[in-house]
Write a protein that holds these residues in place. Structure first.
Motif, PDB file in Angstrom:
ATOM      1  N   ASN A 145       6.409 -33.366 -17.747  1.00  0.00           N
ATOM      2  CA  ASN A 145       5.189 -32.752 -18.268  1.00  0.00           C
ATOM      3  C   ASN A 145       5.355 -31.258 -18.506  1.00  0.00           C
ATOM      4  O   ASN A 145       4.777 -30.696 -19.439  1.00  0.00           O
ATOM      5  CB  ASN A 145       4.010 -32.998 -17.319  1.00  0.00           C
ATOM      6  CG  ASN A 145       3.496 -34.408 -17.415  1.00  0.00           C
ATOM      7  OD1 ASN A 145       3.679 -35.086 -18.420  1.00  0.00           O
ATOM      8  ND2 ASN A 145       2.869 -34.881 -16.356  1.00  0.00           N
ATOM      9  N   CYS A 146       6.148 -30.597 -17.649  1.00  0.00           N
ATOM     10  CA  CYS A 146       6.382 -29.155 -17.819  1.00  0.00           C
ATOM     11  C   CYS A 146       7.193 -28.876 -19.084  1.00  0.00           C
ATOM     12  O   CYS A 146       6.991 -27.870 -19.757  1.00  0.00           O
ATOM     13  CB  CYS A 146       7.150 -28.577 -16.624  1.00  0.00           C
ATOM     14  SG  CYS A 146       6.156 -28.480 -15.153  1.00  0.00           S
ATOM     15  N   LEU A 147       8.116 -29.795 -19.406  1.00  0.00           N
ATOM     16  CA  LEU A 147       9.042 -29.532 -20.511  1.00  0.00           C
ATOM     17  C   LEU A 147       8.574 -30.072 -21.861  1.00  0.00           C
ATOM     18  O   LEU A 147       8.997 -29.592 -22.899  1.00  0.00           O
ATOM     19  CB  LEU A 147      10.417 -30.156 -20.200  1.00  0.00           C
ATOM     20  CG  LEU A 147      11.186 -29.533 -19.047  1.00  0.00           C
ATOM     21  CD1 LEU A 147      12.460 -30.330 -18.764  1.00  0.00           C
ATOM     22  CD2 LEU A 147      11.561 -28.097 -19.350  1.00  0.00           C
ATOM     23  N   ARG A 148       7.709 -31.054 -21.872  1.00  0.00           N
ATOM     24  CA  ARG A 148       7.452 -31.740 -23.129  1.00  0.00           C
ATOM     25  C   ARG A 148       6.361 -31.056 -23.950  1.00  0.00           C
ATOM     26  O   ARG A 148       5.442 -30.422 -23.421  1.00  0.00           O
ATOM     27  CB  ARG A 148       7.040 -33.183 -22.891  1.00  0.00           C
ATOM     28  CG  ARG A 148       5.633 -33.334 -22.390  1.00  0.00           C
ATOM     29  CD  ARG A 148       5.118 -34.725 -22.536  1.00  0.00           C
ATOM     30  NE  ARG A 148       3.732 -34.772 -22.093  1.00  0.00           N
ATOM     31  CZ  ARG A 148       2.875 -35.675 -22.466  1.00  0.00           C
ATOM     32  NH1 ARG A 148       3.255 -36.632 -23.282  1.00  0.00           N
ATOM     33  NH2 ARG A 148       1.638 -35.653 -22.045  1.00  0.00           N
TER      34      ARG A 148
ATOM     35  N   ILE B 247      10.041 -28.870  -0.668  1.00  0.00           N
ATOM     36  CA  ILE B 247       9.631 -29.445   0.628  1.00  0.00           C
ATOM     37  C   ILE B 247       9.585 -30.965   0.538  1.00  0.00           C
ATOM     38  O   ILE B 247      10.034 -31.665   1.455  1.00  0.00           O
ATOM     39  CB  ILE B 247       8.256 -28.883   1.067  1.00  0.00           C
ATOM     40  CG1 ILE B 247       8.392 -27.414   1.444  1.00  0.00           C
ATOM     41  CG2 ILE B 247       7.686 -29.669   2.253  1.00  0.00           C
ATOM     42  CD1 ILE B 247       7.087 -26.698   1.664  1.00  0.00           C
ATOM     43  N   ILE B 248       9.082 -31.472  -0.588  1.00  0.00           N
ATOM     44  CA  ILE B 248       8.985 -32.924  -0.766  1.00  0.00           C
ATOM     45  C   ILE B 248      10.379 -33.540  -0.765  1.00  0.00           C
ATOM     46  O   ILE B 248      10.609 -34.596  -0.161  1.00  0.00           O
ATOM     47  CB  ILE B 248       8.221 -33.267  -2.066  1.00  0.00           C
ATOM     48  CG1 ILE B 248       6.725 -32.997  -1.888  1.00  0.00           C
ATOM     49  CG2 ILE B 248       8.425 -34.726  -2.447  1.00  0.00           C
ATOM     50  CD1 ILE B 248       5.936 -33.091  -3.165  1.00  0.00           C
ATOM     51  N   ILE B 249      11.336 -32.891  -1.441  1.00  0.00           N
ATOM     52  CA  ILE B 249      12.701 -33.434  -1.504  1.00  0.00           C
ATOM     53  C   ILE B 249      13.312 -33.452  -0.105  1.00  0.00           C
ATOM     54  O   ILE B 249      13.944 -34.436   0.301  1.00  0.00           O
ATOM     55  CB  ILE B 249      13.580 -32.631  -2.488  1.00  0.00           C
ATOM     56  CG1 ILE B 249      13.130 -32.896  -3.921  1.00  0.00           C
ATOM     57  CG2 ILE B 249      15.058 -32.984  -2.336  1.00  0.00           C
ATOM     58  CD1 ILE B 249      13.825 -32.079  -4.977  1.00  0.00           C
TER      59      ILE B 249
ATOM     60  N   TYR C  86       4.498 -21.728  -5.854  1.00  0.00           N
ATOM     61  CA  TYR C  86       4.022 -22.671  -4.844  1.00  0.00           C
ATOM     62  C   TYR C  86       4.397 -24.094  -5.226  1.00  0.00           C
ATOM     63  O   TYR C  86       4.760 -24.902  -4.380  1.00  0.00           O
ATOM     64  CB  TYR C  86       2.500 -22.570  -4.668  1.00  0.00           C
ATOM     65  CG  TYR C  86       2.077 -21.488  -3.705  1.00  0.00           C
ATOM     66  CD1 TYR C  86       1.081 -20.569  -4.048  1.00  0.00           C
ATOM     67  CD2 TYR C  86       2.661 -21.370  -2.447  1.00  0.00           C
ATOM     68  CE1 TYR C  86       0.708 -19.578  -3.179  1.00  0.00           C
ATOM     69  CE2 TYR C  86       2.298 -20.375  -1.579  1.00  0.00           C
ATOM     70  CZ  TYR C  86       1.316 -19.476  -1.949  1.00  0.00           C
ATOM     71  OH  TYR C  86       0.948 -18.477  -1.076  1.00  0.00           O
ATOM     72  N   LYS C  87       4.315 -24.385  -6.524  1.00  0.00           N
ATOM     73  CA  LYS C  87       4.646 -25.742  -6.991  1.00  0.00           C
ATOM     74  C   LYS C  87       6.127 -26.024  -6.755  1.00  0.00           C
ATOM     75  O   LYS C  87       6.503 -27.106  -6.305  1.00  0.00           O
ATOM     76  CB  LYS C  87       4.302 -25.892  -8.469  1.00  0.00           C
ATOM     77  CG  LYS C  87       2.817 -26.117  -8.706  1.00  0.00           C
ATOM     78  CD  LYS C  87       2.524 -26.337 -10.176  1.00  0.00           C
ATOM     79  CE  LYS C  87       1.033 -26.543 -10.363  1.00  0.00           C
ATOM     80  NZ  LYS C  87       0.651 -26.554 -11.776  1.00  0.00           N
ATOM     81  N   ILE C  88       6.970 -25.042  -7.054  1.00  0.00           N
ATOM     82  CA  ILE C  88       8.416 -25.224  -6.863  1.00  0.00           C
ATOM     83  C   ILE C  88       8.715 -25.400  -5.377  1.00  0.00           C
ATOM     84  O   ILE C  88       9.509 -26.265  -4.981  1.00  0.00           O
ATOM     85  CB  ILE C  88       9.208 -24.039  -7.457  1.00  0.00           C
ATOM     86  CG1 ILE C  88       9.063 -24.033  -8.981  1.00  0.00           C
ATOM     87  CG2 ILE C  88      10.675 -24.112  -7.061  1.00  0.00           C
ATOM     88  CD1 ILE C  88       9.573 -22.803  -9.664  1.00  0.00           C
TER      89      ILE C  88
END
Lengths: 266, 141
Positions: free
Chosen positions: B70-73, A14-16, A7-9
Motif C-alpha cells: 500500500n505504501c508503494l503502489r 517490533i512485530i518481526i 512509529y510505523k517502522i
C-alpha cells in the motif's frame, strides 16, 4: 507526519522480532492447542473431500504406460510364494523362542494404522507431510511412518484427526540408528543431494555398495527391520578413523500418497 | 473468493511441478478494503496453523506485506505484486534460517522464489481480468 512514519517502522520491527520469538517457541515439537486442532481438522477435512477426486485422477495418469513395471512386478510375484513360506517359518520360530525366553515383545513387532497423505507444503517439500489420521485413530507423537518401499519419517505433531509427519529427508535433530546388512551399526545424521548420510561406522568394517540399510529398533520409536535404503557410496571422514556412507533412500519421496503409521511393540 | 484461493493453495501444494502457490496472499494484495489488515491477520493465522503448526508468522507477515504494498503502489501493478511475492519469500526464508529451522542455502532460496513467481503471476492476471472485472461490472449495474 515524519514521526508517525517512524512509529510505523518501529512497530513493524517490533512485530518481526515478536514473530521470530513466537516462531522459535512454537516451531519445535509441541502439543497443538484445542483451538488449533479444531481449525486444522476442519480445514483439512474439507480439503480432503475436494482433493480425493483430484488424487484419483492423478493416480490414473501416473498409471498410464506402466506395462514395463507390470512385467517386473510379475517376476517378483513368482518369488513371493517361496518368501511367504520362509516368513511363516521365521515367525513360528520367533514365537517359540519368545515362549522359551519369556519375552513379552521384540524390537520388530508393531501395530499398523493406514493413512492417506492429504497435504504437503511445497516450500518444505522434503520436510513435512500431513496425513488423515490423528489421536482418534491411536497415532501419537514419535510413531514411525512407512510405506511399501520403506521408512518415510516420524510423527512430529498430532491433532484429533490429522498428523504432521517429519520426513526422513528433512532437517531433523534426532539421529536415527540404522544397521547395514543386519550386522554393522551406524547413525543417519543428515540428508544432502538426495542421499542420507550415515556416520559412526568403524573404519575396519566390511561394507560394500548396494548393502541394505534398515532400522535397528534401538533408541527411538522406529521398529527394527524397516528398509531405509541401499549403500551408494563409501567414504572415510577427514581423520580416516570412521566410514561415512551415502545411502540412497528406498522410498520415492516425490510420490507419497498412502502411508502406514507403525507403533512399536504390541 | 478468499476461501477459494486458500483451498486452491492447499490442493495445488500437492503437485510439485506446478510451483509454490501463494494465491491467498495475491488475492489479499489485490482486494483492498478498510478491514484488509484484520482479514489478512486472521488469514495468516489460519495459514500458520494449517501449514506450519506455528503461531503468528504469517499472521504478522501478511499484514506487513500488504502495508508495504500500500505504501508503494499507485495502482494495482503486476510488477509490484511480483516484488511483494519475492519479499514475502525472502522474509520467510530469512526468518526460518534465523530460528535454525532450515540451513541457509542461497541456491534453494532462488529455486523457491522462481517456483513462486510463475504460477502466482498467472493467478494475479486471471484474478484481475476475470474476477475483479466481473465484480466491477456487477457493482456498477
Amino acid at each position: 507526519m515524519k514521526i508517525d512514519k517512524k512509529y510505523k517502522i518501529l512497530l513493524i520491527i517490533i512485530i518481526i522480532i515478536l514473530s521470530i520469538t513466537l516462531l522459535t517457541l512454537t516451531l519445535k515439537n509441541r502439543k497443538l492447542t484445542l483451538i488449533e486442532s479444531a481449525i486444522k481438522d476442519t480445514i483439512l477435512f474439507t480439503e480432503k473431500i475436494v482433493y480425493t477426486p483430484i488424487n484419483y485422477i492423478k493416480e490414473k495418469i501416473n498409471n498410464i504406460g506402466s506395462s514395463d513395471e507390470y512385467v517386473k512386478l510379475k517376476e517378483k510375484a513368482s518369488e513371493y510364494d517361496a518368501l511367504k513360506v520362509e516368513l511363516e517359518e521365521a515367525k513360528k520360530t520367533i514365537e517359540d523362542l519368545k515362549k522359551t525366553l519369556e519375552l513379552n515383545t521384540t524390537l520388530n513387532e508393531y501395530q499398523k494404522i493406514n493413512a492417506t497423505v492429504i497435504t504437503r507444503d511445497i516450500s518444505s517439500w522434503y520436510q513435512f507431510i500431513t496425513i488423515d489420521k490423528g489421536t482418534n485413530d491411536g497415532v501419537t507423537v514419535g510413531d514411525a511412518v512407512i510405506n511399501s518401499q520403506g521408512l518415510i519419517g516420524n510423527v512430529s505433531k498430532v491433532s484429533k484427526k490429522n498428523s504432521t509427519v517429519r520426513l526422513l529427508t528433512g532437517e531433523y535433530n534426532n539421529k536415527i540408528s540404522v544397521k547395514i546388512n543386519n550386522s554393522i551399526y551406524g547413525l543417519i545424521v543428515n540428508y544432502k543431494d538426495s542421499y542420507l548420510i550415515v556416520e559412526g561406522i568403524a573404519e575396519n568394517t566390511a561394507i560394500e555398495k548396494e548393502n541394505i540399510v534398515s532400522t535397528t529398533g534401538l533408541g527411538n520409536n522406529f521398529p527394527s527391520g524397516i528398509m531405509v535404503g541401499t549403500v551408494e557410496d563409501i567414504t572415510t571422514d577427514s581423520f580416516d578413523l570412521a566410514k561415512t556412507l551415502l545411502v540412497k533412500p528406498s522410498v520415492d519421496f516425490d510420490n507419497l500418497n498412502y502411508v502406514t503409521v507403525v507403533k512399536k511393540g504390541v | 473468493m478468499l476461501i477459494i484461493s486458500f483451498y486452491l493453495d492447499l490442493i495445488l501444494n500437492n503437485f510439485k511441478f506446478i510451483g509454490i502457490p501463494l494465491f491467498t496472499l495475491c488475492y489479499l494484495l489485490l482486494k483492498q478494503n478498510k478491514n484488509i489488515y484484520l482479514i489478512s491477520f486472521i488469514t495468516g493465522l489460519i495459514y500458520d496453523i494449517v501449514y506450519l503448526d506455528t503461531l503468528i508468522l504469517n499472521g504478522f507477515l501478511f499484514p506487513i506485506i500488504i502495508y508495504i504494498y500500500n505504501c508503494l503502489r499507485k495502482k494495482n501493478n503486476i510488477l509490484l505484486i511480483i516484488l511483494m511475492i519475492i519479499l514475502y519469500q525472502t522474509f520467510i526464508f530469512l526468518i526460518l534460517c534465523i530460528v535454525r529451522y532450515i540451513k541457509f542455502d542461497f541456491y534453494k532460496y532462488i529455486i523457491i522464489v522462481l517456483k513462486s513467481l510463475i504460477i502466482n503471476i498467472l493467478y494475479v492476471i486471471i484474478l484481475k481480468k476475470v474476477y475483479l472485472k466481473q465484480k466491477h461490472i456487477f457493482l456498477n449495474r
